[in-house]
Design a protein around this motif. Sequence first.
Motif, PDB file in Angstrom:
ATOM      1  N   MET A 154      46.007  41.875  15.384  1.00 55.16           N
ATOM      2  CA  MET A 154      44.697  41.400  15.822  1.00 55.16           C
ATOM      3  C   MET A 154      44.756  40.944  17.273  1.00 55.16           C
ATOM      4  N   LEU A 155      43.938  41.565  18.109  1.00 52.98           N
ATOM      5  CA  LEU A 155      43.810  41.177  19.512  1.00 52.98           C
ATOM      6  C   LEU A 155      42.396  40.671  19.757  1.00 52.98           C
ATOM      7  N   LEU A 156      42.270  39.550  20.430  1.00 52.96           N
ATOM      8  CA  LEU A 156      40.978  39.032  20.876  1.00 52.96           C
ATOM      9  C   LEU A 156      40.880  39.248  22.379  1.00 52.96           C
ATOM     10  N   ALA A 157      39.798  39.902  22.798  1.00 48.58           N
ATOM     11  CA  ALA A 157      39.666  40.284  24.204  1.00 48.58           C
ATOM     12  C   ALA A 157      38.335  39.858  24.767  1.00 48.58           C
ATOM     13  N   SER A 158      38.360  39.399  25.999  1.00 56.86           N
ATOM     14  CA  SER A 158      37.152  39.127  26.770  1.00 56.86           C
ATOM     15  C   SER A 158      37.483  39.379  28.231  1.00 56.86           C
ATOM     16  N   PRO A 159      36.491  39.395  29.117  1.00 57.04           N
ATOM     17  CA  PRO A 159      36.804  39.563  30.534  1.00 57.04           C
ATOM     18  C   PRO A 159      37.686  38.456  31.095  1.00 57.04           C
ATOM     19  N   MET A 160      37.784  37.319  30.394  1.00 57.05           N
ATOM     20  CA  MET A 160      38.549  36.186  30.894  1.00 57.05           C
ATOM     21  C   MET A 160      39.966  36.105  30.345  1.00 57.05           C
ATOM     22  N   LEU A 161      40.201  36.694  29.172  1.00 53.28           N
ATOM     23  CA  LEU A 161      41.493  36.489  28.516  1.00 53.28           C
ATOM     24  C   LEU A 161      41.656  37.490  27.373  1.00 53.28           C
ATOM     25  N   ARG A 162      42.908  37.924  27.152  1.00 49.31           N
ATOM     26  CA  ARG A 162      43.264  38.689  25.960  1.00 49.31           C
ATOM     27  C   ARG A 162      44.409  37.958  25.272  1.00 49.31           C
ATOM     28  N   VAL A 163      44.306  37.802  23.946  1.00 49.64           N
ATOM     29  CA  VAL A 163      45.341  37.098  23.200  1.00 49.64           C
ATOM     30  C   VAL A 163      45.643  37.834  21.903  1.00 49.64           C
ATOM     31  N   VAL A 164      46.898  37.739  21.464  1.00 54.12           N
ATOM     32  CA  VAL A 164      47.318  38.284  20.179  1.00 54.12           C
ATOM     33  C   VAL A 164      48.155  37.221  19.478  1.00 54.12           C
ATOM     34  N   PRO A 165      47.825  36.860  18.236  1.00 53.30           N
ATOM     35  CA  PRO A 165      48.694  35.974  17.458  1.00 53.30           C
ATOM     36  C   PRO A 165      49.699  36.771  16.638  1.00 53.30           C
ATOM     37  N   VAL A 166      50.926  36.285  16.560  1.00 50.25           N
ATOM     38  CA  VAL A 166      51.951  36.960  15.753  1.00 50.25           C
ATOM     39  C   VAL A 166      51.659  36.759  14.266  1.00 50.25           C
ATOM     40  N   THR A 167      51.374  35.536  13.856  1.00 49.94           N
ATOM     41  CA  THR A 167      50.946  35.264  12.483  1.00 49.94           C
ATOM     42  C   THR A 167      49.446  35.034  12.509  1.00 49.94           C
ATOM     43  N   ILE A 168      48.755  35.460  11.435  1.00 46.06           N
ATOM     44  CA  ILE A 168      47.287  35.447  11.505  1.00 46.06           C
ATOM     45  C   ILE A 168      46.696  34.547  10.424  1.00 46.06           C
ATOM     46  N   HIS A 169      46.272  35.141   9.320  1.00 45.62           N
ATOM     47  CA  HIS A 169      45.481  34.411   8.332  1.00 45.62           C
ATOM     48  C   HIS A 169      46.370  33.775   7.260  1.00 45.62           C
ATOM     49  N   VAL A 170      47.194  32.841   7.708  1.00 47.41           N
ATOM     50  CA  VAL A 170      48.017  32.055   6.794  1.00 47.41           C
ATOM     51  C   VAL A 170      47.960  30.606   7.269  1.00 47.41           C
ATOM     52  N   SER A 171      48.358  29.708   6.397  1.00 45.31           N
ATOM     53  CA  SER A 171      48.369  28.296   6.783  1.00 45.31           C
ATOM     54  C   SER A 171      49.349  28.071   7.924  1.00 45.31           C
TER      55      SER A 171
END
Length: 337
Positions: A154-171
């Motif tokens: 999962m990558l979140l992208a905008s003109p200001m920043l792109r981020v990817v988390p290694v772990t996602i939908h877990v506690s």
Amino acid sequence: MNQTLPLALTMGDPAGIGGELTLAAWARLRAEGPAFVALDDPRRLAALAAGLGWDVPVAEVAGPEEAAAIFPGRLPVMTVRLPVPVSPGKPDPANAPAVLGSIERAVALAREGRVGGVVTNPISKATLYRTGFAFPGHTEFLGALTGTAEPPVMLLASPMLRVVPVTIHVSLRRALDTLTTAEIIRTGLALDRGLREGFGIAAPRIAVAGLNPHAGEEGAMGDEEPRLVVPAIEALRARGVDAFGPLPPDTMFTARARTTYDAALCLYHDQALIPIKTLDMDGGVNVTLGLPIVRTSPDHGTAFGIAGQGVADPSSLIAALRLAAEMAVRRNPEPAA
């Protein structure tokens, strides 16, 4: 997949804001595109438009091939019937089969090469869980539908920043317990490849976040950096990825720091999503890397509290549609004449 093909836009949870976002996106994009076909119940979209007083004519179509031609004048909809009536803000598990069916159909169209990509409206995971939905979220469900060998990223992208988390939908506890060097490497490689193929960045620069305050302060605040993160960075660099860090998470998202990288590789969900949603909630787009199809979505949820009122901001969905069209062209450019 190319720009001449429409995109497939899923229903999302019908009790949320997805329907009005679909209507608003069509009104905004009808002239210049990108064209899309909604996989939804045309009766509920027409009723929603009428109730809001919006002039959005809805047209049922048999397939996406009809969508591009009629898009400037009418919103094309491939019918996915809802079994029970919708009450805005009140999700009903009885409609879960239609919600999932919309996603499944969109993915099938993309895999058949009939649409340029898939854009998903927000779902209610809690509602789906009540019906036996076995996946943590959209990302994992899409991986199963497309048969990917490795979990998608999962990558979140905008003109200001792109981020990817290694772990996602877990506690958070589970994220800390399951974080490994191998997963950081796998995610970093997927990010590097996704930036090249989907965003046209020839030599991506990837900043890797530390896990602990001050990135561990040389072991004084935790040993995860030298034990897990540094070996991953070294392995990524050995494979030709321009990765660097680990960086202190409290300073790596400042305006000056963001100029030094193309994407941030973060170690858990909120470490990635808090900065991008704070910086650009309206313009952020969720992109799934590692799929054989293009998939994007807005970076917000169902917003049940304002559903049906016509006040939801369609900016993130519009950004998701535009980015999906751009990514489809980059993946499959038109052959030279």
